[in-house]
Design a protein around this motif. Structure first.
Motif, short mmCIF file in Angstrom:
data_model
loop_
_atom_site.label_atom_id
_atom_site.label_comp_id
_atom_site.label_asym_id
_atom_site.label_seq_id
_atom_site.Cartn_x
_atom_site.Cartn_y
_atom_site.Cartn_z
N LEU A 36 35.76 -41.95 -54.05
CA LEU A 36 35.91 -42.31 -52.65
C LEU A 36 35.90 -41.05 -51.80
O LEU A 36 36.62 -40.09 -52.07
CB LEU A 36 37.23 -43.06 -52.46
CG LEU A 36 37.57 -43.49 -51.04
CD1 LEU A 36 36.59 -44.55 -50.55
CD2 LEU A 36 39.00 -44.03 -50.98
N ILE A 39 37.47 -43.36 -45.76
CA ILE A 39 37.78 -44.70 -45.30
C ILE A 39 37.82 -44.66 -43.77
O ILE A 39 38.49 -43.81 -43.18
CB ILE A 39 39.14 -45.21 -45.81
CG1 ILE A 39 39.17 -45.30 -47.34
CG2 ILE A 39 39.46 -46.58 -45.21
CD1 ILE A 39 40.53 -45.71 -47.89
N PRO A 181 38.93 -48.06 -55.79
CA PRO A 181 38.29 -46.84 -55.26
C PRO A 181 38.77 -45.55 -55.91
O PRO A 181 38.04 -44.55 -55.92
CB PRO A 181 38.65 -46.87 -53.77
CG PRO A 181 38.88 -48.30 -53.46
CD PRO A 181 39.50 -48.88 -54.70
N ASN A 202 41.73 -54.04 -57.62
CA ASN A 202 42.16 -54.13 -56.23
C ASN A 202 43.05 -55.33 -55.99
O ASN A 202 42.71 -56.45 -56.39
CB ASN A 202 40.93 -54.26 -55.31
CG ASN A 202 39.92 -53.16 -55.55
OD1 ASN A 202 40.13 -52.03 -55.16
ND2 ASN A 202 38.82 -53.51 -56.20
N GLU A 243 38.58 -52.18 -42.82
CA GLU A 243 38.43 -50.86 -43.46
C GLU A 243 37.05 -50.79 -44.12
O GLU A 243 36.66 -51.71 -44.83
CB GLU A 243 39.51 -50.64 -44.50
CG GLU A 243 40.90 -50.48 -43.92
CD GLU A 243 41.95 -50.30 -44.99
OE1 GLU A 243 42.98 -49.66 -44.70
OE2 GLU A 243 41.75 -50.79 -46.11
N ARG A 244 36.36 -49.66 -43.88
CA ARG A 244 35.05 -49.43 -44.49
C ARG A 244 35.15 -48.23 -45.42
O ARG A 244 35.68 -47.18 -45.04
CB ARG A 244 33.99 -49.20 -43.42
CG ARG A 244 33.85 -50.39 -42.47
CD ARG A 244 32.65 -50.25 -41.53
NE ARG A 244 32.62 -51.34 -40.56
CZ ARG A 244 32.14 -52.55 -40.81
NH1 ARG A 244 31.60 -52.82 -42.00
NH2 ARG A 244 32.16 -53.48 -39.86
N TYR A 245 34.64 -48.40 -46.64
CA TYR A 245 34.77 -47.40 -47.69
C TYR A 245 33.43 -46.73 -47.98
O TYR A 245 32.40 -47.40 -48.07
CB TYR A 245 35.28 -48.07 -48.98
CG TYR A 245 36.70 -48.59 -48.85
CD1 TYR A 245 37.76 -47.91 -49.43
CD2 TYR A 245 36.98 -49.73 -48.11
CE1 TYR A 245 39.06 -48.37 -49.29
CE2 TYR A 245 38.27 -50.19 -47.95
CZ TYR A 245 39.30 -49.51 -48.55
OH TYR A 245 40.59 -49.96 -48.40
N TYR A 246 33.48 -45.40 -48.12
CA TYR A 246 32.28 -44.60 -48.34
C TYR A 246 32.48 -43.72 -49.57
O TYR A 246 33.53 -43.11 -49.73
CB TYR A 246 31.96 -43.73 -47.12
CG TYR A 246 31.72 -44.55 -45.87
CD1 TYR A 246 30.45 -44.94 -45.51
CD2 TYR A 246 32.79 -44.93 -45.04
CE1 TYR A 246 30.21 -45.69 -44.36
CE2 TYR A 246 32.58 -45.68 -43.90
CZ TYR A 246 31.30 -46.06 -43.55
OH TYR A 246 31.09 -46.81 -42.42
N TYR A 247 31.45 -43.64 -50.42
CA TYR A 247 31.54 -42.94 -51.71
C TYR A 247 30.51 -41.83 -51.79
O TYR A 247 29.59 -41.78 -51.02
CB TYR A 247 31.32 -43.93 -52.87
CG TYR A 247 32.33 -45.06 -52.85
CD1 TYR A 247 33.53 -44.94 -53.54
CD2 TYR A 247 32.10 -46.22 -52.12
CE1 TYR A 247 34.47 -45.97 -53.50
CE2 TYR A 247 33.03 -47.25 -52.09
CZ TYR A 247 34.22 -47.11 -52.78
OH TYR A 247 35.13 -48.12 -52.74
#
Length: 247
Positions: A36, A39, A181, A202, A243-247
């Motif tokens: 991760l 966020i 994440p 999760n 919430e937006r998650y970026y990897y």
């Protein structure tokens, strides 16, 4: 976990999720090494970004607005986290492990709030963990609250009981079968619910009851996933924030 403890962990670690699960394991070669990076919380008041930086697969820093958290390792185990706000040291978390690598004690010293607590963990044969939670305010004597963590077959916490003279307060959790994440972050699987609730998966529902058995709160999440089964969005039922998650 007490409400005070949850509030402080959100304050010092700026982690805006509590994730875990039960069910089939979605582990695959495509999920190996995924970390991760960011966020972004979108709400009516604007956007808020939490950024994660690593050394390899070890957490190095988590930053959130004016908050900054530095992680320290001994070998592959997280042994200390220092948390700052506007450059001022707010708290120090330290972690002790036994010879098999299990967490046996965690300590929080928060001079900014004149608060200290420590948790001592005992691993039972029935897949539960007994916790002695000690809290001290303004240098006063420690008070003790006994707790018990119930685990599923994958080591996820599915129930937390907290005991006092009024009865038993309970937190219940259910989970998806997807990837947490933080599942590839070195050492996070040893920290129980101190930083992130969840080892592999999760949380999707949470129910909390008070010591008299009345319901304090309940929540349910809607989670969307990417092709590797990691969350890309999380949203609580009835909440306009996402919430937006970026990897």
């Amino acid at each position: 976990m007490s409400n005070m403890k949850k509030t402080l962990i959100l304050l010092f670690f700026a982690i805006s999720l509590a994730s875990c699960s039960s069910g089939s394991d979605s582990d695959s070669s495509s999920s190996t090494g995924v970390l991760l990076r960011k966020i972004v919380l979108e709400s009516e008041s604007g956007t808020r970004t939490t950024t994660y930086v690593y050394n390899g697969n070890k957490m190095n820093t988590i930053s959130f607005g004016t908050y900054f958290n530095q992680f320290f390792y001994t070998g592959n185990a997280v042994t200390k986290v220092e948390s700052y706000n506007n450059g001022q040291l707010m708290s120090v978390f330290t972690f002790d492990y036994d010879s098999s690598g299990k967490l046996v004690q965690s300590y929080l010293d928060s001079p900014g709030l004149e608060l200290a607590w420590r948790d001592a963990y005992v691993y039972n044969n029935d897949n539960t963990i007994s916790v002695n939670h000690y809290v001290s305010f303004e240098g006063g004597p420690e008070t003790l609250q006994e707790q018990k963590l119930y685990l599923d077959s994958e080591g996820e916490i599915i129930r937390i009981e907290r005991y006092d003279d009024l009865g038993t307060s309970v937190s219940l959790y259910t989970y998806d079968a997807k990837n947490n994440p933080f599942r590839n972050v070195m050492g996070f699987d040893k920290l129980l619910n101190v930083i992130s609730l969840g080892i592999k998966h999760n949380t999707v529902t949470t129910l909390e009851t008070d010591f008299d058995g009345s319901t304090i709160s309940s929540s349910e999440k809607t989670i969307m996933y990417n092709a590797q089964d990691f969350p890309v969005t999380m949203q609580f039922e009835g909440d306009t924030s996402i919430e937006r998650y970026y990897y």
